[in-house]
Design a protein around this motif. Structure first.
Motif, mmCIF file in Angstrom:
data_model
loop_
_atom_site.group_PDB
_atom_site.id
_atom_site.type_symbol
_atom_site.label_atom_id
_atom_site.label_comp_id
_atom_site.label_asym_id
_atom_site.label_seq_id
_atom_site.Cartn_x
_atom_site.Cartn_y
_atom_site.Cartn_z
ATOM 1 N N ASN A 252 27.892 -12.840 -3.504
ATOM 2 C CA ASN A 252 26.849 -11.987 -4.048
ATOM 3 C C ASN A 252 25.485 -12.536 -3.664
ATOM 4 N N ALA A 253 24.610 -11.640 -3.322
ATOM 5 C CA ALA A 253 23.265 -12.049 -2.921
ATOM 6 C C ALA A 253 22.265 -11.013 -3.394
ATOM 7 N N ILE A 254 21.082 -11.495 -3.706
ATOM 8 C CA ILE A 254 19.974 -10.620 -4.038
ATOM 9 C C ILE A 254 18.864 -10.934 -3.054
ATOM 10 N N LYS A 255 18.576 -9.994 -2.180
ATOM 11 C CA LYS A 255 17.500 -10.163 -1.210
ATOM 12 C C LYS A 255 16.322 -9.343 -1.702
ATOM 13 N N LEU A 256 15.295 -10.035 -2.123
ATOM 14 C CA LEU A 256 14.163 -9.381 -2.777
ATOM 15 C C LEU A 256 13.145 -8.882 -1.771
ATOM 16 N N SER A 257 12.503 -7.786 -2.132
ATOM 17 C CA SER A 257 11.464 -7.178 -1.297
ATOM 18 C C SER A 257 10.094 -7.639 -1.759
ATOM 19 N N PRO A 258 9.149 -7.728 -0.833
ATOM 20 C CA PRO A 258 7.772 -8.053 -1.242
ATOM 21 C C PRO A 258 7.223 -6.978 -2.171
ATOM 22 N N ASN A 259 6.320 -7.365 -3.014
ATOM 23 C CA ASN A 259 5.653 -6.440 -3.923
ATOM 24 C C ASN A 259 4.477 -5.833 -3.170
ATOM 25 N N TRP A 260 4.739 -4.707 -2.491
ATOM 26 C CA TRP A 260 3.725 -4.092 -1.627
ATOM 27 C C TRP A 260 2.543 -3.567 -2.424
ATOM 28 N N LEU A 261 2.784 -3.067 -3.635
ATOM 29 C CA LEU A 261 1.691 -2.568 -4.461
ATOM 30 C C LEU A 261 0.734 -3.705 -4.827
ATOM 31 N N LEU A 262 1.285 -4.857 -5.169
ATOM 32 C CA LEU A 262 0.447 -6.019 -5.466
ATOM 33 C C LEU A 262 -0.369 -6.427 -4.243
ATOM 34 N N GLN A 263 0.254 -6.409 -3.082
ATOM 35 C CA GLN A 263 -0.470 -6.774 -1.861
ATOM 36 C C GLN A 263 -1.595 -5.786 -1.573
ATOM 37 N N LEU A 264 -1.356 -4.495 -1.801
ATOM 38 C CA LEU A 264 -2.392 -3.501 -1.599
ATOM 39 C C LEU A 264 -3.567 -3.736 -2.542
ATOM 40 N N VAL A 265 -3.279 -4.034 -3.798
ATOM 41 C CA VAL A 265 -4.339 -4.317 -4.776
ATOM 42 C C VAL A 265 -5.134 -5.550 -4.362
ATOM 43 N N ILE A 266 -4.445 -6.587 -3.904
ATOM 44 C CA ILE A 266 -5.138 -7.801 -3.451
ATOM 45 C C ILE A 266 -6.036 -7.492 -2.259
ATOM 46 N N ILE A 267 -5.540 -6.700 -1.320
ATOM 47 C CA ILE A 267 -6.336 -6.328 -0.148
ATOM 48 C C ILE A 267 -7.588 -5.564 -0.571
ATOM 49 N N LEU A 268 -7.432 -4.634 -1.513
ATOM 50 C CA LEU A 268 -8.592 -3.869 -1.993
ATOM 51 C C LEU A 268 -9.601 -4.767 -2.713
ATOM 52 N N ILE A 269 -9.115 -5.716 -3.494
ATOM 53 C CA ILE A 269 -10.022 -6.646 -4.190
ATOM 54 C C ILE A 269 -10.760 -7.508 -3.175
ATOM 55 N N VAL A 270 -10.045 -8.009 -2.183
ATOM 56 C CA VAL A 270 -10.686 -8.829 -1.143
ATOM 57 C C VAL A 270 -11.735 -8.001 -0.397
ATOM 58 N N ALA A 271 -11.423 -6.751 -0.112
ATOM 59 C CA ALA A 271 -12.383 -5.887 0.583
ATOM 60 C C ALA A 271 -13.625 -5.650 -0.267
ATOM 61 N N MET A 272 -13.446 -5.439 -1.572
ATOM 62 C CA MET A 272 -14.601 -5.241 -2.457
ATOM 63 C C MET A 272 -15.447 -6.503 -2.570
ATOM 64 N N VAL A 273 -14.800 -7.651 -2.669
ATOM 65 C CA VAL A 273 -15.547 -8.925 -2.745
ATOM 66 C C VAL A 273 -16.293 -9.156 -1.437
ATOM 67 N N PHE B 104 -3.957 -9.115 8.034
ATOM 68 C CA PHE B 104 -2.993 -8.725 9.063
ATOM 69 C C PHE B 104 -1.884 -9.770 9.199
ATOM 70 N N MET B 105 -2.241 -11.039 9.209
ATOM 71 C CA MET B 105 -1.249 -12.110 9.368
ATOM 72 C C MET B 105 -0.282 -12.148 8.185
ATOM 73 N N ILE B 106 -0.781 -12.006 6.971
ATOM 74 C CA ILE B 106 0.090 -12.008 5.792
ATOM 75 C C ILE B 106 1.045 -10.822 5.837
ATOM 76 N N SER B 107 0.540 -9.660 6.218
ATOM 77 C CA SER B 107 1.392 -8.468 6.315
ATOM 78 C C SER B 107 2.457 -8.630 7.390
ATOM 79 N N ILE B 108 2.086 -9.168 8.524
ATOM 80 C CA ILE B 108 3.045 -9.373 9.619
ATOM 81 C C ILE B 108 4.143 -10.344 9.181
ATOM 82 N N LEU B 109 3.773 -11.427 8.477
ATOM 83 C CA LEU B 109 4.781 -12.379 7.996
ATOM 84 C C LEU B 109 5.804 -11.679 7.102
ATOM 85 N N ASN B 110 5.346 -10.768 6.269
ATOM 86 C CA ASN B 110 6.257 -10.031 5.394
ATOM 87 C C ASN B 110 7.115 -9.044 6.173
ATOM 88 N N ILE B 111 6.513 -8.348 7.097
ATOM 89 C CA ILE B 111 7.230 -7.300 7.830
ATOM 90 C C ILE B 111 8.336 -7.884 8.705
#
Length: 143
Positions: free
Chosen positions: A2-23, A47-54
């Motif tokens: 049995n294995a659980i392969k977890l997915s990145p939290n894309w919504l959290l990453q989008l929020v972080i990207i938007l916060i970084v853009a606003m700052v 871009f690098m963080i997204s590529i690592l996840n993808i």
């Protein structure tokens, strides 16, 4: 196995990207910083963080035998026998897996999606007292 392969939290990453853009935008308004250089730097980092996840250079896989993970720079393994405690801390967009090891080291995983069934399965796999876990519980591989 049995294995659980977890997915990145894309919504959290989008929020972080938007916060970084606003700052970044705020910094360029307040200070006299070259907007092009700052924008390119932030864009490359995102871009690098997204590529690592993808391309799966960042992953978190939970097996009954342990936790196998990578945060982009090398792969690591935590043996199930070394795990003393597993906890989940939930905020609005963020559910953090906190793993406490025998040597008192704490490993936190904060950028992954955990639903209620996954949380329960992970807790049961690494709990020292297995009697309170449902013996019939089966978690499918979410590959």
């Amino acid at each position: 196995m049995n294995a659980i392969k977890l997915s990145p939290n894309w919504l959290l990453q989008l929020v972080i990207i938007l916060i970084v853009a606003m700052v970044t935008f705020s910094v360029t308004l307040i200070f006299t910083v070259n907007q092009t250089v700052l924008a390119l730097t932030i864009t490359v980092i995102i871009f690098m963080i997204s590529i690592l996840n993808i391309i799966n250079l960042r992953f978190l896989h939970c097996y009954k035998a342990g936790i196998y993970y990578s945060q982009g720079l090398g792969k690591k393994y935590i043996n199930a026998d070394e795990i003393v405690d597993i906890q989940f801390h939930s905020l609005k967009l963020l559910t953090m897996l906190v793993v406490t090891l025998e040597n008192q080291k704490v490993v936190r995983f904060y950028n992954w999606q955990f639903d209620a069934q996954t949380q329960q399965s992970i807790k049961c796999w690494y709990r020292k007292n297995k009697s309170s876990c449902n013996k019939l519980q089966q978690t499918p591989c979410n590959a």
